[in-house]
Design a protein around this motif. Sequence first.
Motif, PDB file in Angstrom:
ATOM      1  N   THR A 192       3.386   7.196 -26.950  1.00 55.87           N
ATOM      2  CA  THR A 192       4.728   7.104 -27.511  1.00 55.87           C
ATOM      3  C   THR A 192       5.213   8.446 -28.036  1.00 55.87           C
ATOM      4  N   SER A 193       4.413   9.130 -28.834  1.00 54.14           N
ATOM      5  CA  SER A 193       4.867  10.372 -29.464  1.00 54.14           C
ATOM      6  C   SER A 193       5.130  11.465 -28.441  1.00 54.14           C
ATOM      7  N   LEU A 194       4.267  11.602 -27.429  1.00 57.55           N
ATOM      8  CA  LEU A 194       4.526  12.611 -26.409  1.00 57.55           C
ATOM      9  C   LEU A 194       5.735  12.232 -25.556  1.00 57.55           C
ATOM     10  N   SER A 195       5.947  10.943 -25.346  1.00 60.30           N
ATOM     11  CA  SER A 195       7.145  10.506 -24.622  1.00 60.30           C
ATOM     12  C   SER A 195       8.409  10.825 -25.420  1.00 60.30           C
ATOM     13  N   GLN A 196       8.336  10.728 -26.741  1.00 62.52           N
ATOM     14  CA  GLN A 196       9.492  11.078 -27.570  1.00 62.52           C
ATOM     15  C   GLN A 196       9.881  12.533 -27.376  1.00 62.52           C
ATOM     16  N   LEU A 197       8.888  13.423 -27.299  1.00 59.57           N
ATOM     17  CA  LEU A 197       9.171  14.844 -27.114  1.00 59.57           C
ATOM     18  C   LEU A 197       9.929  15.075 -25.814  1.00 59.57           C
ATOM     19  N   LEU A 198       9.425  14.480 -24.762  1.00 59.91           N
ATOM     20  CA  LEU A 198      10.051  14.639 -23.462  1.00 59.91           C
ATOM     21  C   LEU A 198      11.442  14.012 -23.426  1.00 59.91           C
ATOM     22  N   ALA A 199      11.528  12.761 -23.857  1.00 60.29           N
ATOM     23  CA  ALA A 199      12.774  12.007 -23.719  1.00 60.29           C
ATOM     24  C   ALA A 199      13.902  12.621 -24.532  1.00 60.29           C
ATOM     25  N   PHE A 211      18.190  16.217 -32.875  1.00 63.55           N
ATOM     26  CA  PHE A 211      17.204  15.275 -32.337  1.00 63.55           C
ATOM     27  C   PHE A 211      17.719  13.845 -32.459  1.00 63.55           C
ATOM     28  N   LYS A 212      17.508  13.080 -31.412  1.00 61.46           N
ATOM     29  CA  LYS A 212      17.825  11.660 -31.432  1.00 61.46           C
ATOM     30  C   LYS A 212      16.571  10.798 -31.509  1.00 61.46           C
ATOM     31  N   LEU A 213      15.462  11.327 -31.035  1.00 62.92           N
ATOM     32  CA  LEU A 213      14.222  10.561 -30.972  1.00 62.92           C
ATOM     33  C   LEU A 213      13.100  11.209 -31.769  1.00 62.92           C
ATOM     34  N   ILE A 214      12.980  12.524 -31.690  1.00 63.11           N
ATOM     35  CA  ILE A 214      11.929  13.233 -32.420  1.00 63.11           C
ATOM     36  C   ILE A 214      12.161  13.071 -33.915  1.00 63.11           C
ATOM     37  N   THR A 223      -3.278   6.323 -52.436  1.00 66.13           N
ATOM     38  CA  THR A 223      -1.983   6.970 -52.262  1.00 66.13           C
ATOM     39  C   THR A 223      -2.217   8.321 -51.607  1.00 66.13           C
ATOM     40  N   ALA A 224      -1.499   8.599 -50.540  1.00 65.11           N
ATOM     41  CA  ALA A 224      -1.654   9.868 -49.830  1.00 65.11           C
ATOM     42  C   ALA A 224      -0.295  10.510 -49.621  1.00 65.11           C
ATOM     43  N   VAL A 225      -0.222  11.805 -49.858  1.00 69.76           N
ATOM     44  CA  VAL A 225       0.965  12.599 -49.558  1.00 69.76           C
ATOM     45  C   VAL A 225       0.574  13.618 -48.503  1.00 69.76           C
ATOM     46  N   VAL A 226       1.321  13.637 -47.418  1.00 67.27           N
ATOM     47  CA  VAL A 226       0.944  14.407 -46.236  1.00 67.27           C
ATOM     48  C   VAL A 226       2.032  15.408 -45.886  1.00 67.27           C
ATOM     49  N   ASP A 227       1.621  16.657 -45.694  1.00 67.71           N
ATOM     50  CA  ASP A 227       2.497  17.674 -45.119  1.00 67.71           C
ATOM     51  C   ASP A 227       1.833  18.152 -43.837  1.00 67.71           C
ATOM     52  N   THR A 228       2.303  17.611 -42.720  1.00 62.19           N
ATOM     53  CA  THR A 228       1.744  17.970 -41.426  1.00 62.19           C
ATOM     54  C   THR A 228       2.742  18.757 -40.582  1.00 62.19           C
ATOM     55  N   GLY A 229       3.696  19.408 -41.252  1.00 70.77           N
ATOM     56  CA  GLY A 229       4.699  20.153 -40.509  1.00 70.77           C
ATOM     57  C   GLY A 229       5.681  19.216 -39.835  1.00 70.77           C
ATOM     58  N   ARG A 230       6.165  19.608 -38.658  1.00 70.87           N
ATOM     59  CA  ARG A 230       7.131  18.778 -37.931  1.00 70.87           C
ATOM     60  C   ARG A 230       6.497  17.456 -37.531  1.00 70.87           C
ATOM     61  N   VAL A 231       7.234  16.396 -37.728  1.00 66.23           N
ATOM     62  CA  VAL A 231       6.747  15.049 -37.456  1.00 66.23           C
ATOM     63  C   VAL A 231       7.482  14.490 -36.242  1.00 66.23           C
ATOM     64  N   VAL A 232       6.735  13.934 -35.307  1.00 67.02           N
ATOM     65  CA  VAL A 232       7.347  13.328 -34.126  1.00 67.02           C
ATOM     66  C   VAL A 232       7.671  11.863 -34.382  1.00 67.02           C
ATOM     67  N   ASN A 233       6.699  11.099 -34.878  1.00 66.64           N
ATOM     68  CA  ASN A 233       6.916   9.680 -35.154  1.00 66.64           C
ATOM     69  C   ASN A 233       6.266   9.342 -36.493  1.00 66.64           C
ATOM     70  N   PRO A 234       7.058   9.232 -37.563  1.00 67.20           N
ATOM     71  CA  PRO A 234       6.462   8.997 -38.890  1.00 67.20           C
ATOM     72  C   PRO A 234       5.707   7.679 -38.992  1.00 67.20           C
ATOM     73  N   ASP A 235       6.102   6.672 -38.226  1.00 67.25           N
ATOM     74  CA  ASP A 235       5.391   5.398 -38.275  1.00 67.25           C
ATOM     75  C   ASP A 235       3.982   5.544 -37.709  1.00 67.25           C
TER      76      ASP A 235
END
Length: 746
Positions: free
Chosen positions: A100-107, A220-223, A632-644
């Motif tokens: 799903t996430s790699l498809s979001q990048l492409l789409a 971005f519409k999908l990313i 409880t976790a707080v995450v900074d992973t840079g750019r996010v493709v799919n937060p879910d």
Amino acid sequence: MPIFRWFLPGDGRKRKNHVSQTPSSEEGMSAAGKIDRRVFLTISLAAGGGMLLGFPLRHAFADAPPPKYVLRPEAFIRIDPDSHVTLIIPQEEMGQGVYTSLSQLLADELDVAMDRVTPEPAPPSDTIYGQPAGGGQGTGGSTSIRAFYFALRQVGASARAMLVQAAAQQWQVDPATLRTENGQVIDDAHNRRLDYGALASAAATLPAPQNPKLKADKDFKLIGKPLKRLDTPDKVNGKAQYGIDVRMPGLKIATLMAAPAVGGKVAGVDQGAAMKVPGVRQVVVLNDLVAVVGDHFWAARQGLIALSPRWHDGANQARSSDQIMAELQTIAARKGAVAKREGNPAKGLAHDTRIDATYQVAFLAHAPMEPMNFTVHVTPGACEMWGGSQVQATAQAAAAKTLGIPQDKVTFHNYMLGGGFGRRLDTDMVEKSVRIAQKVDGPVKVIWTREEDMRQDMYRPAYRNVMSAAINDQGKITAWTHRVAGGSVMARMFGPIKNGVDEDALDGAMDTPYDIADRRIEYAEAEPRALRVGWWRGVAPNNTIFAGESLMDELALKAGKDPASFRLAHLNKSPRLKHALEQVAQLSSWGTQLPARQGRGVCAQFAFGTYIATVAEVAVDEAGEIHLKRITAVVDTGRVVNPDTLAAQVQGGLIFGCTAALYGNITVKNGRVEQANFNDYRMMRISEAPMIEVHIITSSEAPGGIGEPGCTAGPPSLVNAIAAATGVRIRQLPIDRNLLALRRTA
């Protein structure tokens, strides 16, 4: 119920979200992401008049291609005449949502809706589908998004530009006057539009643009959107296919048993008894394993039981866990090979307040839900196989080597994995299946029983960490030494390690986010011999971060400081982690009063390119049982493709890591692994799972990895919470409940 929250700009939080200073996508790719004009897209016509786009990913992120580099026309995108888009996924789907996430990048860059995209697994090819920064085709190390974030966007943007050019030529207008939306090229001035499918053939004949403009983040519409996973419907309705689901005419089923001790050999079998079992067709006896082939799995399994194989256990037959751990302790006590030396830690250790501590973790099995399996059909000079691997081209090469045939004579159909966690980075299951298939006429599916899967694993090494640290009167760390002792996965996979240092085993220890100027890091190789060691989700950081974050808590206590405040005081050189830790302290109600025998524990880490701060809350009852109430976790992973998907990965990783800390332990007796199934290698039950909150910090930094950071954050936050609740410092995993029970005397 696990939840996630996404920190959005202007959401009313007290602190502004960290925003990187790297160029935005409007300015093109970063320096690390530049693509030389000689190393770019190639195009060819696909069957049915569609468009096929290839991308030489192995060198996509290099400053320049190798001399005389030859472009390859292999596919990443297929646009059919009906405008449906197929994305050939270079990474393996094993539950992490990468389809799903790699498809979001492409789409997103292609400007097509996700319901028009179908992901398809890539064929094996290190040259075409190897990771852009170098290396072979493989899924591991939390690298999928990190490796392909820019590369697949570049593919999508190039395809879109070519489609626009094809429409412009057909309409005889300037391409700059056209736009794209939802799989169509649109000419607003003349109120006309064309579907991508109608343009695909013409577009495929055009030269690929050398530097297509990528979308700005704001467009971005999908990313960045929490889209539903593409693979979920088929997993729910049963259409999803894993290696173990392979069916074909004439297929036989086999199950096997390999020598239970490393280095063991077959001593004898009762072949006649096995052949009397209804449905058994064949017995295969090799020097180090046996297999029974039948019409179905039940016949093969019952035949294997009747076969009653006997074994020569060899040189390891006397080895036990006690012996292995005693040897580990002895080796860990000696000086190791120095991997990093900064400043003069001896000075601080001699003059300031010092702590010496040893932390130890056990051997762990992967235990994926889908046990090892491969279907193989060997014919003269060729081989065809079906199954799941995290290293597709390496698996293909392993089959070819086993058979002594060229690699291109092996056809590999790769399937989704029912769990990997690093286990399917190895190829032993391929080699064993091929060796059995050599003796069978026709295709044969070789299936490991759960017991065989558990006892023939490539185990996460047991590690022993010998550490010393010192703090001055101001509570500042003035010395830090860390010696890691354990088996080397790199040595098993690739041969002896250089200069005695396995940097892979030191990941998480070599580079610390904390302000510690005086450090020494060492490695001491301690091979268990009775067990084969392998990569396990989180690999070395699930050891080194457990040890390091435990010691940080002990130093805070020695300094009389709050554990979170103590860490914050040492994070001036890591503002992203500092911000995440401040946020998690606020969101977890850190510092507020809890009932007796309840406590909170913190972990702050940088691993796999991601910053994550975690707080676990536990209660420990009088019998010593641990009740994990909340994480409880707080995450900074840079750019996010799919937060879910990101939140799900962190949640799953925390459960995976905490399960290992609570229960995970592989032991050896008489050279053989004792655990066989989930009755003696326990998983966390649903009723034991805590509430998990995942909060995501938005950032325009390059994306980090997310499959493993949750796994490495779970154990240290858990043991630090136990210490806060009980005053008992756990230095060895899995956790011994006897240390936590309240003892009463008559």
